[in-house]
Design a protein around this motif. Structure first.
Motif, PDB file in Angstrom:
ATOM      1  N   GLU A  81       0.824  -1.208   0.000  1.00  0.00           N
ATOM      2  CA  GLU A  81       0.000   0.000   0.000  1.00  0.00           C
ATOM      3  C   GLU A  81       0.855   1.254   0.000  1.00  0.00           C
ATOM      4  N   ALA A  82       1.915   1.244   0.828  1.00  0.00           N
ATOM      5  CA  ALA A  82       2.792   2.405   0.887  1.00  0.00           C
ATOM      6  C   ALA A  82       3.519   2.610  -0.439  1.00  0.00           C
ATOM      7  N   LEU A  83       3.928   1.518  -1.079  1.00  0.00           N
ATOM      8  CA  LEU A  83       4.618   1.624  -2.367  1.00  0.00           C
ATOM      9  C   LEU A  83       3.755   2.338  -3.402  1.00  0.00           C
ATOM     10  N   ASN A  84       2.498   1.975  -3.450  1.00  0.00           N
ATOM     11  CA  ASN A  84       1.617   2.568  -4.454  1.00  0.00           C
ATOM     12  C   ASN A  84       1.239   4.008  -4.126  1.00  0.00           C
ATOM     13  N   ARG A  85       1.470   4.430  -2.888  1.00  0.00           N
ATOM     14  CA  ARG A  85       1.262   5.835  -2.563  1.00  0.00           C
ATOM     15  C   ARG A  85       2.387   6.700  -3.131  1.00  0.00           C
ATOM     16  N   PHE A  86       3.570   6.091  -3.315  1.00  0.00           N
ATOM     17  CA  PHE A  86       4.715   6.849  -3.818  1.00  0.00           C
ATOM     18  C   PHE A  86       4.965   6.632  -5.309  1.00  0.00           C
ATOM     19  N   VAL A  87       4.693   5.441  -5.808  1.00  0.00           N
ATOM     20  CA  VAL A  87       5.067   5.082  -7.177  1.00  0.00           C
ATOM     21  C   VAL A  87       3.809   4.881  -8.024  1.00  0.00           C
ATOM     22  N   THR A  88       3.810   5.544  -9.166  1.00  0.00           N
ATOM     23  CA  THR A  88       2.738   5.347 -10.140  1.00  0.00           C
ATOM     24  C   THR A  88       3.362   5.092 -11.508  1.00  0.00           C
ATOM     25  N   LEU A  89       3.058   3.948 -12.095  1.00  0.00           N
ATOM     26  CA  LEU A  89       3.604   3.624 -13.410  1.00  0.00           C
ATOM     27  C   LEU A  89       2.816   4.356 -14.499  1.00  0.00           C
ATOM     28  N   PRO A  90       3.547   4.856 -15.498  1.00  0.00           N
ATOM     29  CA  PRO A  90       2.827   5.501 -16.609  1.00  0.00           C
ATOM     30  C   PRO A  90       1.990   4.476 -17.379  1.00  0.00           C
ATOM     31  N   ASP A  91       0.771   4.861 -17.733  1.00  0.00           N
ATOM     32  CA  ASP A  91      -0.154   4.027 -18.523  1.00  0.00           C
ATOM     33  C   ASP A  91      -0.621   2.781 -17.789  1.00  0.00           C
ATOM     34  N   ALA A  92      -0.278   2.662 -16.509  1.00  0.00           N
ATOM     35  CA  ALA A  92      -0.737   1.485 -15.771  1.00  0.00           C
ATOM     36  C   ALA A  92      -2.205   1.653 -15.405  1.00  0.00           C
ATOM     37  N   THR A  93      -2.948   0.564 -15.497  1.00  0.00           N
ATOM     38  CA  THR A  93      -4.363   0.599 -15.142  1.00  0.00           C
ATOM     39  C   THR A  93      -4.628  -0.060 -13.798  1.00  0.00           C
ATOM     40  N   SER A  94      -3.584  -0.455 -13.137  1.00  0.00           N
ATOM     41  CA  SER A  94      -3.721  -1.063 -11.806  1.00  0.00           C
ATOM     42  C   SER A  94      -2.542  -0.641 -10.956  1.00  0.00           C
ATOM     43  N   SER A  95      -2.631  -0.942  -9.709  1.00  0.00           N
ATOM     44  CA  SER A  95      -1.514  -0.665  -8.809  1.00  0.00           C
ATOM     45  C   SER A  95      -0.460  -1.762  -8.946  1.00  0.00           C
ATOM     46  N   LEU A  96       0.709  -1.500  -8.395  1.00  0.00           N
ATOM     47  CA  LEU A  96       1.771  -2.508  -8.383  1.00  0.00           C
ATOM     48  C   LEU A  96       1.448  -3.557  -7.326  1.00  0.00           C
ATOM     49  N   ARG A  97       1.691  -4.802  -7.665  1.00  0.00           N
ATOM     50  CA  ARG A  97       1.497  -5.895  -6.716  1.00  0.00           C
ATOM     51  C   ARG A  97       2.853  -6.556  -6.475  1.00  0.00           C
ATOM     52  N   LEU A  98       3.079  -6.921  -5.230  1.00  0.00           N
ATOM     53  CA  LEU A  98       4.362  -7.510  -4.838  1.00  0.00           C
ATOM     54  C   LEU A  98       4.319  -9.024  -4.968  1.00  0.00           C
ATOM     55  N   GLY A  99       5.424  -9.577  -5.449  1.00  0.00           N
ATOM     56  CA  GLY A  99       5.569 -11.022  -5.556  1.00  0.00           C
ATOM     57  C   GLY A  99       6.927 -11.433  -5.020  1.00  0.00           C
ATOM     58  N   GLU A 100       7.294 -12.656  -5.308  1.00  0.00           N
ATOM     59  CA  GLU A 100       8.596 -13.158  -4.854  1.00  0.00           C
ATOM     60  C   GLU A 100       9.679 -12.746  -5.844  1.00  0.00           C
ATOM     61  N   GLY A 101      10.336 -11.637  -5.531  1.00  0.00           N
ATOM     62  CA  GLY A 101      11.403 -11.140  -6.392  1.00  0.00           C
ATOM     63  C   GLY A 101      10.922 -10.380  -7.597  1.00  0.00           C
ATOM     64  N   GLU A 102       9.623 -10.067  -7.694  1.00  0.00           N
ATOM     65  CA  GLU A 102       9.119  -9.379  -8.871  1.00  0.00           C
ATOM     66  C   GLU A 102       7.856  -8.583  -8.545  1.00  0.00           C
ATOM     67  N   PHE A 103       7.520  -7.675  -9.452  1.00  0.00           N
ATOM     68  CA  PHE A 103       6.281  -6.912  -9.388  1.00  0.00           C
ATOM     69  C   PHE A 103       5.333  -7.430 -10.479  1.00  0.00           C
ATOM     70  N   SER A 104       4.080  -7.135 -10.283  1.00  0.00           N
ATOM     71  CA  SER A 104       3.108  -7.395 -11.352  1.00  0.00           C
ATOM     72  C   SER A 104       2.166  -6.203 -11.436  1.00  0.00           C
ATOM     73  N   TYR A 105       1.682  -5.964 -12.630  1.00  0.00           N
ATOM     74  CA  TYR A 105       0.798  -4.822 -12.855  1.00  0.00           C
ATOM     75  C   TYR A 105      -0.013  -5.077 -14.127  1.00  0.00           C
ATOM     76  N   GLU A 106      -0.966  -4.205 -14.364  1.00  0.00           N
ATOM     77  CA  GLU A 106      -1.783  -4.273 -15.579  1.00  0.00           C
ATOM     78  C   GLU A 106      -1.720  -2.927 -16.280  1.00  0.00           C
ATOM     79  N   SER A 107      -1.730  -2.990 -17.607  1.00  0.00           N
ATOM     80  CA  SER A 107      -1.665  -1.775 -18.405  1.00  0.00           C
ATOM     81  C   SER A 107      -2.340  -2.044 -19.752  1.00  0.00           C
ATOM     82  N   GLU A 108      -2.254  -1.067 -20.644  1.00  0.00           N
ATOM     83  CA  GLU A 108      -2.852  -1.249 -21.967  1.00  0.00           C
ATOM     84  C   GLU A 108      -2.099  -0.444 -23.018  1.00  0.00           C
TER      85      GLU A 108
END
Length: 301
Positions: free
Chosen positions: A175-202
């Motif tokens: 939650e704190a990460l998404n308050r500071f970081v916004t990806l350009p053209d992303a349609t969702s927030s960043l999600r944390l995984g094991e060693g990686e991020f996931s997101y949705e865009s178009e």
């Protein structure tokens, strides 16, 4: 007449000795004379062996010459350590108060300072603290919780002089990460995984928006963090149109995220660690001045 064996009493009535006594008296037996033993020849006297004179007892001086300095050194070392404990506590309290007074109004939380290294008295005399550790496990920035840990080495007591080396880390949850970081053209927030991020865009294909989901890994680049997609999947169906080129376009194309805007000028990101619960950014800086002006000036990309 007196009978035989009786004595005649004199005129005074006292007994008088008989002139011819008839009673037997004991006789002394005389031993025959023996010649004196022959004189033995005198044996020559042997001189007594000479005894060595008792050594004169001397008082050893060298243990005292060595012991006194050792005792004095021990007293000095003890005094230094006792003084070190008192001075160290005062300095740490002073650092904590100073840091708290310099935090922006939007930042709330408690910071703990620890001065490490050799005796602090010697560090004060040298003009530099060997190592100062600042720990703030619970800070809030505009209500967003973060954890901060900073280690400074070669810290001058003169604030106008630079710190030799500074390292640290900032840890945030999703939650704190998404308050500071916004990806350009992303349609969702960043999600944390094991060693990686996931997101949705178009992306737009032939005038139609095409959605996709992607997983990405982060790479620290000083004032910037690059998110590079490692896999992508189209989520919008457009019939028989081949969207393989879209996936190739998304995968391998890094997305830069500027982080210098949140950090003091001269501080860069050296590493990113991602877990499903938190993301931690490793920070570093060399020869940075910890003055109010420098800490209040953020960097740029």
């Amino acid at each position: 007449m007196n009978g035989p064996g009786e004595r005649n009493a004199g005129p005074s009535g006292a007994d008088e000795p008989e002139e011819n006594p008839t009673l037997a008296y004991p006789t002394e037996v005389l031993q025959p004379l023996r010649p004196p033993p022959a004189a033995q020849p005198a044996q020559p006297s042997r001189p007594e062996p000479a005894q060595a004179p008792a050594p004169e007892r001397r008082h050893r001086v060298w243990p005292w010459l060595v012991g006194i300095p050792l005792v004095l050194i021990g007293v000095v070392v003890l005094a230094v350590f006792l003084l070190d404990g008192a001075v160290r506590g005062i300095v740490e309290d002073s650092i904590e108060q100073d840091v708290a007074s310099r935090l922006p109004d939007a930042v709330q939380g408690e910071v703990t300072a620890t001065v490490e290294g050799g005796p602090l008295v010697f560090q004060l005399l040298s003009g530099r603290a060997e190592r100062i550790e600042l720990d703030a496990p619970v800070l809030t920035v505009d209500g967003v919780p973060i954890a901060v840990h900073v280690v400074a080495q070669g810290v001058p007591f003169d604030r106008s002089a630079p710190v030799r080396e500074l390292t640290g880390s900032i840890t945030l949850d999703e939650e704190a990460l998404n308050r500071f970081v916004t990806l350009p053209d992303a349609t969702s927030s960043l999600r944390l995984g094991e060693g990686e991020f996931s997101y949705e865009s178009e992306l737009e294909v032939f005038g139609f928006p095409v959605g996709y989901s992607a997983t990405a890994q982060a790479e620290a680049q000083g004032d910037t963090v690059l998110l590079t997609a490692t896999d992508a999947e189209v989520t919008t169906g457009l019939g028989p149109i081949d969207l393989g080129g879209l996936v190739e376009q998304v995968v391998g194309e890094p997305i830069p995220v500027c982080v210098a805007q949140w950090l003091p000028e001269g501080v860069g990101v050296t590493g990113i660690t991602v877990t499903p619960e938190h993301v931690t950014a490793e920070l570093a800086a060399d020869d940075i001045v910890l003055s109010e002006r420098s800490l209040g000036t953020t960097g740029s990309c």
